[in-house]
Scaffold this active site. Sequence first.
Site, PDB file in Angstrom:
ATOM      1  N   MET A 138       4.091   1.557  -0.976  1.00 21.18           N
ATOM      2  CA  MET A 138       4.801   1.672  -2.260  1.00 21.18           C
ATOM      3  C   MET A 138       3.858   2.123  -3.365  1.00 21.18           C
ATOM      4  SD  MET A 138       7.549  -1.434  -2.534  1.00 21.18           S
ATOM      5  CE  MET A 138       6.254  -2.650  -2.698  1.00 21.18           C
ATOM      6  N   TRP A 139       2.633   1.635  -3.312  1.00 17.41           N
ATOM      7  CA  TRP A 139       1.670   1.977  -4.364  1.00 17.41           C
ATOM      8  C   TRP A 139       1.330   3.463  -4.326  1.00 17.41           C
ATOM      9  CZ3 TRP A 139      -3.408   3.824  -4.015  1.00 17.41           C
ATOM     10  CH2 TRP A 139      -4.114   3.819  -5.203  1.00 17.41           C
ATOM     11  N   HIS A 140       1.200   4.022  -3.123  1.00 16.53           N
ATOM     12  CA  HIS A 140       0.887   5.444  -3.027  1.00 16.53           C
ATOM     13  C   HIS A 140       2.015   6.294  -3.608  1.00 16.53           C
ATOM     14  CE1 HIS A 140      -2.403   4.436  -0.196  1.00 16.53           C
ATOM     15  NE2 HIS A 140      -2.876   5.621  -0.542  1.00 16.53           N
ATOM     16  N   ASP A 141       3.226   6.004  -3.206  1.00 18.07           N
ATOM     17  CA  ASP A 141       4.389   6.745  -3.702  1.00 18.07           C
ATOM     18  C   ASP A 141       5.625   6.087  -3.118  1.00 18.07           C
ATOM     19  OD1 ASP A 141       5.879   8.554  -5.045  1.00 18.07           O
ATOM     20  OD2 ASP A 141       5.086  10.342  -4.063  1.00 18.07           O
TER      21      ASP A 141
ATOM     22  N   VAL B  52       0.838  -1.208   0.000  1.00 22.22           N
ATOM     23  CA  VAL B  52       0.000   0.000   0.000  1.00 22.22           C
ATOM     24  C   VAL B  52       0.866   1.250   0.000  1.00 22.22           C
ATOM     25  CG1 VAL B  52      -1.649   1.349   1.361  1.00 22.22           C
ATOM     26  CG2 VAL B  52      -1.986  -1.102   1.092  1.00 22.22           C
TER      27      VAL B  52
END
Length: 647
Positions: A529-532, A527
Amino acid sequence: MSLLQYAGRLFSVDTLDARLMTFSKTPPSRIDPGRTSLDKIPYNVLRKGGAGSEDIAKGASPPQWRSPEFMYHGLVFLAAVPLMFKTVYDVSKPSDPEYHKFAPLLSPGWIPGRMVDNSDPQYSNFRDNVPYLFIVMTLHLLLRRLFDTWYSSVDQASKSELKRAPNGGSAPLGSENTRAERRLNQRVTFDVGFSILFLIALHGFSAPKVLVILYINYAIATRLKKDYVPAATWIFNIGILFANELGKGYPYSDIASAISPWSHSRNLQERDPTINWGSVLDSYGGLIPRWEILFNVTVLRLISFNFDYYWSLSRTGGSPIEKKQLDPANLSERDRVDIPNKPQDYSFRTYLAYTLYSPLYLAGPILTFNDYISQQRYTPQSIDWNRTLLYGVRFLICLLTMEVMIHFIYVIAISKAQPAWEVYTPLQLSMLGYFSLHHIWLKLLLPWRFFRLWSLLDGIDPPENVVRCMSDNYSVFGFWRGWHRSYNRWIVRYIYIPLGGSGGPSTRGKWGQVRAVFNLLVSFTFVAMWHDIQLRLLVWGWLISLFVLPETVATLLFPKKKWENRKEAYRVICGVGAVGNILMMMSANLVGFAVGLDGLKGLVQGIVGSYSGLLFLGVACATLFTGVQVMFEIREQELRRGIKLKC
């Protein structure tokens, strides 16, 4: 309908998302449940089996709104809430000593005499483009209507030709299945065409980059050996997240220099400007040149398609719908998500329509591939025009709320100006952090609800992303389930459950509990890593995973069943634990999405660095306890009406 009744309908759970009124295994209905009317039925009548008692969940306690305790809680609300707004409004005034630091970040507003804090680039991008988004939405819906009319006329002409043919009467052209297949083909055809044009308008010459990524992912799912598909899917899509970040969208100028290093020679460019073809292509980047910023949502759809297709290959025998004797036109949400589609549905054409579906392309909510195809065949029973209209009105109210907030409360500009935190009182520091989180909540809620509204008007019903207000959360688990809800459900389906989840044979015993915590840590790491790809977001993900542990331990130490005869004492114990949960959740979210680690240190030091700050912290915890008790009672009121949410 009176004004109060309309307000009740407007802010009901049913208006937000019809799924919330039923279990995931229950087929939806076009009829509004209208359960708000149950509030008018006395509780003792409902408990004795009176009208509407079938909607009352077991275990609901009698209403306490008029009890002496809740009268006290009401007085606390009357005193605290205005003070909270006044505190942060005062530090936003020109008379504040720190005003000169953040004033350059403000711009003229449309409310007379007020500047507007439009300094958040993420929300500013959405806010400035709201009029154009409404135009695009209207154009999309009108073109859909025109295309459907044209397609129906062509389809009727084709059927007439078939009927005149010698064997034309042999095919059941009017059957339910045939109509569903025609609807699927009709909608997918339009979606592919409009989405390609929409993609080009958004990203210009960068659109082929998106299509190449989509094609590679599709090839992974359909051309690799089945056993390699899961690992290859994860490696490719996580790699794309990193590559997009590090490559900054792969500018054509960089590609040109890699292919022809000599093309950067200034003398050659002066003699032949066309040598720098990469820069020419980069100059036509569409409305959103930095396509990679918004591609994270598309990555979730790529993974969804690959795994839904991979799991469909394990299906044996006949159709699950026929085996279970289900109505394909009125499936429950669980069935729409879990039941595999037909083999021909996993074509590149339907894959393209799904991954680039215009209303949900930019920000979601997230809809699984199986659910998308099912809704393309049959209009969801949950879509009701009255409900959609109320949902649209609710979106406009949220938009107006945000506008008022950024015209009177300049928390984002203050945070960006990096003020000397020590000049603020503990109350001011806490309110700056609190309203910063509210700004984050609203700036994400508004795009999600706009695009979901667009999708509802187009005949597709994705899950609602935000179930509760930010200030109506006391549980880490509940907050995660109700915040970015469609993403949470995606995480559970494609990461948490495949890893083993939190139950079943693989998680029994001490090592099983360790495995469950590990699964949670892996999920939140993805989560983050996916955001930024930033350290502070990784810290946020790990903090959320860590803060789940106290709630888990407390649940084991104080099981609800053992406190059935001491409900009031149990409510107090839960309230104390919930206050700690709220403080931890606020800290984690401030680190991840607002002020970062250094900013949080400044806020905490300013609050606990003096006796007055510690005194304030005690008063704040007591006030939070009042808020938690109101949250508990709101959920009990929902339970009395048969609504049981897990958030």
